[in-house]
Design a protein around this motif. Structure first.
Motif, PDB file in Angstrom:
ATOM      1  N   ASN A   8     -42.020  28.186  23.314  1.00 51.06           N
ATOM      2  CA  ASN A   8     -42.414  26.832  23.689  1.00 51.06           C
ATOM      3  C   ASN A   8     -41.576  26.253  24.809  1.00 51.06           C
ATOM      4  OD1 ASN A   8     -43.025  27.054  20.487  1.00 51.06           O
ATOM      5  ND2 ASN A   8     -44.651  26.034  21.639  1.00 51.06           N
ATOM      6  N   ARG A   9     -41.277  27.108  25.750  1.00 54.71           N
ATOM      7  CA  ARG A   9     -40.614  26.649  26.965  1.00 54.71           C
ATOM      8  C   ARG A   9     -41.357  27.226  28.154  1.00 54.71           C
ATOM      9  NH1 ARG A   9     -35.173  24.883  26.069  1.00 54.71           N
ATOM     10  NH2 ARG A   9     -34.348  25.542  28.075  1.00 54.71           N
ATOM     11  N   ILE A  10     -41.166  26.597  29.293  1.00 56.70           N
ATOM     12  CA  ILE A  10     -41.714  27.163  30.516  1.00 56.70           C
ATOM     13  C   ILE A  10     -40.581  27.834  31.268  1.00 56.70           C
ATOM     14  CG2 ILE A  10     -42.855  26.676  32.712  1.00 56.70           C
ATOM     15  CD1 ILE A  10     -44.211  24.315  31.449  1.00 56.70           C
ATOM     16  N   THR A  11     -40.772  29.114  31.540  1.00 59.32           N
ATOM     17  CA  THR A  11     -39.772  29.862  32.277  1.00 59.32           C
ATOM     18  C   THR A  11     -40.375  30.241  33.614  1.00 59.32           C
ATOM     19  OG1 THR A  11     -38.948  30.773  30.212  1.00 59.32           O
ATOM     20  CG2 THR A  11     -38.329  31.929  32.243  1.00 59.32           C
ATOM     21  N   SER A  12     -39.689  29.932  34.686  1.00 56.25           N
ATOM     22  CA  SER A  12     -40.256  30.333  35.973  1.00 56.25           C
ATOM     23  C   SER A  12     -39.408  31.405  36.625  1.00 56.25           C
ATOM     24  CB  SER A  12     -40.455  29.140  36.900  1.00 56.25           C
ATOM     25  OG  SER A  12     -39.236  28.505  37.124  1.00 56.25           O
ATOM     26  N   ILE A  13     -40.094  32.268  37.368  1.00 55.42           N
ATOM     27  CA  ILE A  13     -39.434  33.336  38.102  1.00 55.42           C
ATOM     28  C   ILE A  13     -39.641  33.033  39.583  1.00 55.42           C
ATOM     29  CG2 ILE A  13     -39.291  35.833  38.469  1.00 55.42           C
ATOM     30  CD1 ILE A  13     -38.948  35.275  35.569  1.00 55.42           C
ATOM     31  N   ILE A  14     -38.537  32.899  40.303  1.00 55.12           N
ATOM     32  CA  ILE A  14     -38.651  32.636  41.738  1.00 55.12           C
ATOM     33  C   ILE A  14     -37.950  33.743  42.510  1.00 55.12           C
ATOM     34  CG2 ILE A  14     -38.830  30.129  41.477  1.00 55.12           C
ATOM     35  CD1 ILE A  14     -35.843  29.975  42.272  1.00 55.12           C
ATOM     36  N   GLY A  15     -38.214  33.755  43.811  1.00 54.03           N
ATOM     37  CA  GLY A  15     -37.575  34.755  44.655  1.00 54.03           C
ATOM     38  C   GLY A  15     -38.456  35.050  45.847  1.00 54.03           C
ATOM     39  N   PRO A  16     -37.881  35.654  46.875  1.00 57.80           N
ATOM     40  CA  PRO A  16     -38.665  35.915  48.086  1.00 57.80           C
ATOM     41  C   PRO A  16     -39.774  36.930  47.837  1.00 57.80           C
ATOM     42  CG  PRO A  16     -36.501  36.934  48.245  1.00 57.80           C
ATOM     43  CD  PRO A  16     -36.480  36.100  47.011  1.00 57.80           C
ATOM     44  N   ILE A  46     -41.444  21.760  36.690  1.00 52.58           N
ATOM     45  CA  ILE A  46     -42.048  22.013  35.385  1.00 52.58           C
ATOM     46  C   ILE A  46     -41.262  22.917  34.458  1.00 52.58           C
ATOM     47  CG2 ILE A  46     -44.388  21.634  36.234  1.00 52.58           C
ATOM     48  CD1 ILE A  46     -44.763  24.663  36.125  1.00 52.58           C
ATOM     49  N   SER A  47     -40.350  23.749  34.999  1.00 52.02           N
ATOM     50  CA  SER A  47     -39.814  24.762  34.091  1.00 52.02           C
ATOM     51  C   SER A  47     -38.533  24.330  33.404  1.00 52.02           C
ATOM     52  CB  SER A  47     -39.607  26.086  34.834  1.00 52.02           C
ATOM     53  OG  SER A  47     -38.682  25.917  35.864  1.00 52.02           O
ATOM     54  N   ASP A  48     -38.323  24.877  32.226  1.00 50.64           N
ATOM     55  CA  ASP A  48     -37.101  24.633  31.471  1.00 50.64           C
ATOM     56  C   ASP A  48     -36.026  25.621  31.893  1.00 50.64           C
ATOM     57  OD1 ASP A  48     -38.266  22.634  29.557  1.00 50.64           O
ATOM     58  OD2 ASP A  48     -39.582  24.350  29.184  1.00 50.64           O
ATOM     59  N   ASP A  49     -36.478  26.880  32.083  1.00 43.15           N
ATOM     60  CA  ASP A  49     -35.548  27.915  32.522  1.00 43.15           C
ATOM     61  C   ASP A  49     -36.075  28.545  33.804  1.00 43.15           C
ATOM     62  OD1 ASP A  49     -33.825  27.876  30.115  1.00 43.15           O
ATOM     63  OD2 ASP A  49     -35.676  28.553  29.151  1.00 43.15           O
ATOM     64  N   GLU A  55     -29.911  35.751  38.808  1.00 43.96           N
ATOM     65  CA  GLU A  55     -29.375  34.712  37.934  1.00 43.96           C
ATOM     66  C   GLU A  55     -30.493  34.176  37.054  1.00 43.96           C
ATOM     67  OE1 GLU A  55     -27.103  31.867  40.077  1.00 43.96           O
ATOM     68  OE2 GLU A  55     -26.596  30.676  38.320  1.00 43.96           O
ATOM     69  N   PHE A  56     -30.151  33.838  35.831  1.00 41.22           N
ATOM     70  CA  PHE A  56     -31.152  33.318  34.915  1.00 41.22           C
ATOM     71  C   PHE A  56     -30.510  32.222  34.074  1.00 41.22           C
ATOM     72  CE2 PHE A  56     -33.613  33.198  30.997  1.00 41.22           C
ATOM     73  CZ  PHE A  56     -34.906  33.243  31.476  1.00 41.22           C
ATOM     74  N   GLY A  57     -31.162  31.059  33.989  1.00 41.99           N
ATOM     75  CA  GLY A  57     -30.552  30.003  33.179  1.00 41.99           C
ATOM     76  C   GLY A  57     -31.385  28.734  33.197  1.00 41.99           C
ATOM     77  N   ILE A  58     -30.786  27.668  32.681  1.00 43.46           N
ATOM     78  CA  ILE A  58     -31.451  26.367  32.647  1.00 43.46           C
ATOM     79  C   ILE A  58     -31.821  25.951  34.084  1.00 43.46           C
ATOM     80  CG2 ILE A  58     -31.138  23.925  32.021  1.00 43.46           C
ATOM     81  CD1 ILE A  58     -31.005  25.633  29.571  1.00 43.46           C
ATOM     82  N   THR A  59     -33.057  25.474  34.234  1.00 48.23           N
ATOM     83  CA  THR A  59     -33.564  25.175  35.572  1.00 48.23           C
ATOM     84  C   THR A  59     -32.649  24.232  36.363  1.00 48.23           C
ATOM     85  OG1 THR A  59     -35.809  25.518  34.863  1.00 48.23           O
ATOM     86  CG2 THR A  59     -35.509  24.180  36.826  1.00 48.23           C
TER      87      THR A  59
END
Ligand SMILES: Nc1ncnc2c1ncn2[C@@H]1O[C@H](COP(=O)(O)OP(=O)(O)OP(=O)(O)O)[C@@H](O)[C@H]1O
Ligand SMILES: [Mg+2]
Lengths: 281, 252
Positions: free
Chosen positions: B31-39, B213-216, B227-231
């Motif tokens: 029940n969280r939104i996790t986003s993945i970003i990057g080039p 929108i994302s939590d993580d 790196e991965f963590g709280i937005t």
């Protein structure tokens, strides 16, 4: 040379080249219709030949051709579509699939008279089916297999990959995806291919020459194991084997065969246009 | 131990000889939104697609490591891939409704999985369309072709089609990249609404979107999860230099 003039000359040349395609079609149609239309009567289409083919109709040849051809397509269509599905939807790129694809290409290149001899050897003699509808249909179905596989693969490939992914991502299995998403969307393409195949094999003579066709059979086929008369073979007989056949009967037979083939091509084209219009992807 | 919906451990993925994911490890809470970003080309889609194994059939692909969903490794031999994909649904970059009616699109999975029929089916279709806020506009047009809809409506329909089969986790691969800014904002609102019921992972090129929108958030570069963590931490106080360069636009 002046580029404008060069362009004009090129244009004219290309136009002439294109017209060269239409001209023979028109000439063939013209000659056959002109010489044959007087033979086309209800009686011609629905009665037996009489007087050693010099009078009467061509009904048994029409029935014979239709029975061979429809039997052939009902054998080759499921096998061909099955093979196309396997190759397109399942097969990985390995030695076996490469051999299969190579076989398909080679099968397509075999001359039709060779199929006739092969059908004689395998179906008529070895499998003891005799000269029969079934033997002729089996021969034709093998000859048509590569065409069916190729058109069916084309139809399957034209279904967007995104439809498959959408379906799979809902937990729908690969087979169900093929069955409920890919096949329905490929069906118009597969059907037009099948109809064109029927049209094509209706006119084939060599493959049925030794396997199904009879010079003269005084009755309609009673089973799959009967010999039959067939339009292309009947045409050949009337024009070369029997003296003094009225010309309009020969051309009338050619006209019927031509109309059969053209009508089926037309159905295929209309089907394709209809589904193209409805399809928006 | 905190509750984990997805737990990735030392995941490596090769397209033939190309090493596309390099020792990726991360955990996603429910029940969280996790986003993945990057080039572009860093492996975001590749990573997302390992979670429902939709890459399985690519020629020459090789995967090592574990992806545990609800505790079991989805790459174990004998794991039921179709069941996995029912649990882990996916929404694609280009909206891809089937060339069927609006109703048939939403009912598609339900019918094939024989989850519902008749009035129950109608009810689930209605509920799913309501969840994506399409019901009021489309309730009288359910028999119309889905291909007549606008891009935004199509994307909503694809989400409705997915939630109709009641997944647990929703993967979205740049779901807004074909949409205009206003439609994008509305889809974002929808995702925030949906996270009450689902665990959501989203790949995006749009850093503002990830921040909104994302939590993580996870930041990827050349196949590695840097790196991965709280937005809020990733965007305001990242631990790694590369992350900071990327989120501040100094990347390159
Ligand atoms: N099927 C494939 N075969 C070989 N290489 C692939 C395949 N799919 C992706 N790649 C390569 O893997 C790398 C990661 O691709 P991926 O699509 O995951 O990137 P991405 O981060 O989603 O990029 P984008 O932001 O452009 O969508 C890229 O270098 C890509 O060229
Ligand atoms: Mg991508």
């Amino acid at each position: 040379m002046n580029p404008k003039l060069a362009q004009k000359i090129a244009f004219v040349f290309l136009l002439i080249a294109t017209l060269c395609v239409i001209v023979p079609v028109l000439i063939i149609l013209f000659i056959i219709v002109k010489q044959g239309y007087s033979a086309i009567t209800w009686e011609f289409l629905t009665t037996m030949p009489r007087d050693g083919m010099r009078a009467g109709g061509i009904f048994p040849a029409i029935v014979g051709t239709l029975s061979i051809v429809l039997t052939a397509i009902s054998i080759t269509l499921p096998i061909g579509v099955g093979a196309a599905i396997y190759l397109n939807e399942y097969a990985g790129d390995n030695a076996l699939t490469r051999i299969i694809k190579l076989s398909i290409v080679n099968l397509a290149g075999v001359p039709s008279v060779v199929y006739g001899l092969f059908g004689l050897g395998l179906f008529v003699i070895f499998l003891n089916l005799g000269v029969s509808i079934l033997a002729g249909a089996l021969t034709l179905s093998i000859m048509e297999l590569p065409v069916i596989i190729t058109t069916a693969r084309g139809a399957l490939s034209s279904v967007p990959q995104s439809f498959r992914e959408a379906s799979l991502s809902l937990g729908v299995s690969r087979w169900q995806t093929t069955r409920y998403v890919v096949l329905p969307n490929a069906l118009p393409g597969i059907m037009t291919g099948a109809i064109l195949s029927i049209a094509r094999i209706s006119g084939e003579t060599a493959p049925i020459l030794f396997t199904a066709a009879a010079f003269y059979v005084p009755h309609l086929p009673r089973s799959m194991f009967d010999q039959v008369m067939a339009l292309p073979y009947h045409l050949y007989i009337m024009s070369t084997q029997i003296p003094n056949v009225p010309k309009n009967l020969t051309f009338g037979t050619a006209l019927v065969l031509l109309m059969l083939v053209l009508a089926m091509s037309l159905v295929a084209i209309v089907t394709r246009v209809y589904f193209r219009k409805r399809r928006k992807w | 131990m905190p509750l984990k919906k997805i737990d990735v451990e030392n995941l490596n993925l090769y397209y033939s000889s190309f090493h596309a994911l390099k020792s990726v490890s991360l955990s996603v809470a429910p029940n969280r939104i996790t986003s993945i970003i990057g080039p572009s080309g860093c492996g975001k889609s590749t990573l997302l697609r390992t979670f429902n194994r939709i890459n399985d059939t690519i020629e020459g692909i090789k995967i090592t490591g574990e992806v545990r969903i609800d505790g079991s490794n989805i790459y174990d031999d004998g794991y039921d891939v179709d069941a996995l994909r029912r649990k882990v649904g996916m929404v694609f970059q280009r909206p891809n409704p089937f060339p069927l009616s609006i109703y048939e699109n939403v009912a598609f999975g339900l019918k094939i999985h024989a989850m519902a029929s008749g009035a129950v089916l109608d009810a689930i279709v209605e509920e799913s369309l309501k969840d994506v806020l399409l019901w009021d506009d489309l309730k009288d047009k359910l028999r119309r072709s889905a291909l007549e809809l606008s891009l935004e409506e199509r994307q909503r329909l694809c989400i409705a089609r997915l939630i109709a089969v009641k997944p647990d986790i929703i993967l979205l691969d740049e779901p807004c990249s074909a949409l205009d800014p206003i439609a994008t904002l509305r889809i974002e609102e929808l995702m925030v609404e949906l996270k009450k019921k689902y665990t959501i992972l989203i790949v995006t090129h749009n850093m503002q979107q990830a921040a909104r929108i994302s939590d993580d958030t996870g930041f990827m570069l050349l196949g590695e999860l840097i790196e991965f963590g709280i937005t809020s931490k990733i965007f305001t106080n990242p631990a790694m230099k590369q992350t900071e360069d990327y989120v501040t636009g100094r990347f390159g």
